[in-house]
Write a protein that holds these residues in place. Structure first.
Motif, PDB file in Angstrom:
ATOM      1  N   ILE A 158       0.867  -1.112   0.009  1.00  0.00           N
ATOM      2  CA  ILE A 158       0.094  -0.411  -0.321  1.00  0.00           C
ATOM      3  C   ILE A 158       1.289   0.972   0.064  1.00  0.00           C
ATOM      4  O   ILE A 158       2.138   1.282   0.649  1.00  0.00           O
ATOM      5  CB  ILE A 158      -0.865   0.170   0.833  1.00  0.00           C
ATOM      6  N   ASP A 159       0.652   1.951  -0.717  1.00  0.00           N
ATOM      7  CA  ASP A 159       1.302   3.208  -1.207  1.00  0.00           C
ATOM      8  C   ASP A 159       0.709   4.018  -0.243  1.00  0.00           C
ATOM      9  O   ASP A 159      -0.170   5.125  -0.517  1.00  0.00           O
ATOM     10  CB  ASP A 159       1.082   4.022  -2.916  1.00  0.00           C
ATOM     11  N   GLN A 160       1.373   4.411   1.137  1.00  0.00           N
ATOM     12  CA  GLN A 160       0.889   4.907   2.153  1.00  0.00           C
ATOM     13  C   GLN A 160       1.513   5.054   3.007  1.00  0.00           C
ATOM     14  O   GLN A 160       2.796   4.814   3.326  1.00  0.00           O
ATOM     15  CB  GLN A 160      -0.539   4.836   2.650  1.00  0.00           C
ATOM     16  N   ILE A 161       1.587   6.426   4.133  1.00  0.00           N
ATOM     17  CA  ILE A 161       2.596   6.301   5.368  1.00  0.00           C
ATOM     18  C   ILE A 161       2.349   5.116   6.051  1.00  0.00           C
ATOM     19  O   ILE A 161       1.860   4.131   6.380  1.00  0.00           O
ATOM     20  CB  ILE A 161       1.251   7.780   6.010  1.00  0.00           C
ATOM     21  N   ASN A 162       3.586   4.818   6.473  1.00  0.00           N
ATOM     22  CA  ASN A 162       4.249   3.824   7.407  1.00  0.00           C
ATOM     23  C   ASN A 162       3.779   4.084   8.570  1.00  0.00           C
ATOM     24  O   ASN A 162       4.629   5.188   9.983  1.00  0.00           O
ATOM     25  CB  ASN A 162       5.298   3.385   7.701  1.00  0.00           C
ATOM     26  N   TYR A 163       2.728   3.651   9.329  1.00  0.00           N
ATOM     27  CA  TYR A 163       1.737   3.747  11.128  1.00  0.00           C
ATOM     28  C   TYR A 163       2.969   2.860  11.326  1.00  0.00           C
ATOM     29  O   TYR A 163       3.084   1.434  11.431  1.00  0.00           O
ATOM     30  CB  TYR A 163       0.368   3.550  10.753  1.00  0.00           C
ATOM     31  N   LYS A 164       2.853   2.940  12.859  1.00  0.00           N
ATOM     32  CA  LYS A 164       3.946   2.686  13.731  1.00  0.00           C
ATOM     33  C   LYS A 164       2.395   1.950  14.792  1.00  0.00           C
ATOM     34  O   LYS A 164       1.751   2.463  15.229  1.00  0.00           O
ATOM     35  CB  LYS A 164       4.349   3.473  14.761  1.00  0.00           C
ATOM     36  N   VAL A 165       2.968   0.678  15.716  1.00  0.00           N
ATOM     37  CA  VAL A 165       1.085   0.102  15.450  1.00  0.00           C
ATOM     38  C   VAL A 165       2.522  -0.376  16.895  1.00  0.00           C
ATOM     39  O   VAL A 165       3.560  -1.489  16.496  1.00  0.00           O
ATOM     40  CB  VAL A 165       0.609  -0.963  15.359  1.00  0.00           C
ATOM     41  N   LEU A 166       2.378  -0.825  18.147  1.00  0.00           N
ATOM     42  CA  LEU A 166       2.494  -1.027  19.352  1.00  0.00           C
ATOM     43  C   LEU A 166       1.900  -2.626  19.255  1.00  0.00           C
ATOM     44  O   LEU A 166       0.195  -3.092  19.174  1.00  0.00           O
ATOM     45  CB  LEU A 166       2.672  -0.278  20.956  1.00  0.00           C
ATOM     46  N   TRP A 167       2.506  -3.542  19.208  1.00  0.00           N
ATOM     47  CA  TRP A 167       1.748  -5.097  19.716  1.00  0.00           C
ATOM     48  C   TRP A 167       2.549  -5.507  21.092  1.00  0.00           C
ATOM     49  O   TRP A 167       3.884  -5.775  20.980  1.00  0.00           O
ATOM     50  CB  TRP A 167       2.256  -5.856  18.472  1.00  0.00           C
ATOM     51  N   VAL A 168       1.716  -6.298  21.827  1.00  0.00           N
ATOM     52  CA  VAL A 168       1.629  -6.922  23.186  1.00  0.00           C
ATOM     53  C   VAL A 168       2.107  -7.947  22.802  1.00  0.00           C
ATOM     54  O   VAL A 168       0.270  -8.694  22.674  1.00  0.00           O
ATOM     55  CB  VAL A 168       1.361  -6.006  24.443  1.00  0.00           C
ATOM     56  N   ASP A 169       2.920  -9.097  23.074  1.00  0.00           N
ATOM     57  CA  ASP A 169       2.844 -10.648  22.160  1.00  0.00           C
ATOM     58  C   ASP A 169       4.115 -11.348  22.536  1.00  0.00           C
ATOM     59  O   ASP A 169       5.029 -10.430  22.184  1.00  0.00           O
ATOM     60  CB  ASP A 169       2.281 -10.760  21.213  1.00  0.00           C
ATOM     61  N   ASP A 170       4.280 -12.294  23.481  1.00  0.00           N
ATOM     62  CA  ASP A 170       5.421 -12.706  23.991  1.00  0.00           C
ATOM     63  C   ASP A 170       5.721 -13.881  22.808  1.00  0.00           C
ATOM     64  O   ASP A 170       6.457 -14.952  23.537  1.00  0.00           O
ATOM     65  CB  ASP A 170       5.532 -13.089  25.542  1.00  0.00           C
ATOM     66  N   ASP A 171       4.782 -14.352  21.859  1.00  0.00           N
ATOM     67  CA  ASP A 171       4.605 -15.667  21.615  1.00  0.00           C
ATOM     68  C   ASP A 171       5.914 -15.681  19.930  1.00  0.00           C
ATOM     69  O   ASP A 171       5.185 -14.897  18.981  1.00  0.00           O
ATOM     70  CB  ASP A 171       3.216 -16.156  20.627  1.00  0.00           C
TER      71      ASP A 171
END
Length: 444
Positions: free
Chosen positions: A2-15
């Protein structure tokens, strides 16, 4: 990609077995950068430092609370959701947050119901569902979640609006007190344009949105018995001026053809003009705000009309001042309905004021005198079309021939002689005095 801004996501997971695969899916297909935290302690440190950088937060259901913990905690979701609410309050801003889980932990459904607070439910309209499942390929799977995050991130101003006006939007939308999705959409767009005009340069509506939202408020009032059927015309439109007058504690006329048969009001009349200072639904301030909005907005803007409305530069300050007044009206109205939810009880306050000719009991002597005043003889439309007359000023609009009012946009013809080319019936509160509106004219 996708030609869009690179959004930053906080993902909390230990797997660790799925982290790389999901990170690749999010980046390649949706241009999302997943910033992984294996426990809540680490996640909160990242969140406090980089709060403004995150477009969304994803929580696993079975994760560690602290770095030093040896195993996941069954209290993880409960603790994390409480901490999130506290951080949002400190920052005065929300970040969309979701659960991405296989749903295998003990009492998962119970925990999910507990953390799906009213605060989160109010955001569901924009953010989407709370829960997405790791093992699903459908509308509740990881692909659907990442797609939703991109859509929400593209318009982050909405999140600010929902936070700052949470006490307004709690009453708007599907399943809410004012159960109209379009009313919520109008308010979101208007307030977004106020707080971030750069993101809302092409601000256009089909019909004046202020007036449309007010009509949705009045439709809700009718549903709860706070507005009589007499305020709805044959086309199903709310007669907004009559609705405003009724809820403001004034008398409104009831017609059979062009004849006034009786009046109706809310509660007992007072001693002032038209029963002012008697019972009313609106407070004096709220009634004034409603009247100001109706005076400002276009008359041809019902909820099923399609005229295009845009904010003009020379009135944008006025427009947004009325948007904020409308926000206050919605908040006040929602609280009023919460205190007066009984439709039958509300209907019992509708008081009929009868004319002497009807043979019924007279409820208000002054109102009867007003209603039974001899009507002046009104010329026919046919006799007026093509005739000329001098336009005089009534203070709000021009009038000609003593029975025709001019449209507000024709004020340039004030104190000039005009020729009447077309007329339409006036169904407003001043229809007795001015039964016709000049819809087309020319300078004579």
């Amino acid at each position: 990609m996708i030609d869009q801004i690179n959004y930053k996501v906080l993902w909390v997971d230990d797997d660790e077995s799925i982290i790389d695969a999901y990170a690749t899916l999010a980046e390649v297909n949706y241009n999302l950068s997943l910033d992984v935290a294996p426990d809540w302690e680490t996640a909160e440190e990242k969140l406090r430092v980089h709060f403004r950088e995150y477009s969304a937060i994803i929580l696993d259901a079975n994760c560690k609370l602290n770095k030093s913990d040896s195993k996941p905690s069954e209290f993880f979701l409960g603790q994390a959701s409480v901490r999130l609410s506290r951080i949002f309050g400190e920052k005065h801003e929300f970040i969309p947050w979701y659960i991405l889980s296989a749903g295998t932990m003990n009492q998962f459904d119970t925990v999910l119901a507990l953390i799906n607070t009213e605060e989160r439910q109010n955001m569901e309209f924009v953010w989407g569902e709370l829960l997405y499942r790791k093992d699903s390929l459908g509308e509740d799977g990881p692909d659907a979640l990442f797609k939703r995050i991109v859509e929400v991130s593209n318009d982050k101003t909405i999140n600010k609006v929902l936070l700052r006006h949470a006490d307004v939007f709690k009453y708007l939308g599907k399943g809410k007190l004012i159960d109209y999705v379009q009313a919520r959409n109008y308010m979101l767009k208007m307030l977004s344009a106020l707080y971030n005009p750069e993101e809302n340069l092409n601000f256009e509506y089909e019909g004046n949105p202020l007036r449309k939202v007010l009509e949705y408020v009045f439709r809700t009032a009718h549903y709860y018995g706070l507005l009589p059927n007499e305020c709805i015309n044959n086309q199903g439109h709310i007669v907004l001026l009559d609705a405003s007058r009724f809820m403001g504690g004034l008398n409104i006329n009831c017609y059979q053809g062009r004849n006034v048969t009786q009046q109706i009001r809310y509660g007992t009349a007072g001693e002032g003009k038209d029963g002012r200072n008697g019972d009313s639904i609106f407070t004096q301030d709220v009634a004034m705000y409603v009247k100001n909005i109706l005076d400002f907005s276009s008359s041809d803007s019902h909820t099923n009309r399609v005229e295009i409305y845009s904010i003009k530069d020379d009135i944008k300050e006025l427009f947004f001042s009325y948007v904020l007044q409308l926000s206050h009206i919605i908040k006040w109205f929602g609280k009023y309905i919460e205190e007066h939810p009984n439709k039958e009880e509300n209907l019992s306050f509708h008081c009929i004021i009868t004319t002497p000719q009807s043979g019924q009991v007279k409820a208000d002597k002054k109102a009867v005198q007003d209603v039974t005043t001899k009507k002046k003889e009104v010329p026919t439309k046919e006799s007026l079309i093509g005739s000329t007359g001098f336009v005089t000023n009534t203070g709000k609009f021009g009038q000609v021939k003593g029975c025709c009012k001019l449209m507000p946009e024709d004020k340039q013809f004030m104190f000039k002689t005009i020729r009447i080319l077309e007329l339409k019936e006036n169904d407003g509160i001043d229809s007795e005095q001015y039964p016709y509106i000049v819809s087309k004219l020319e300078l004579a």
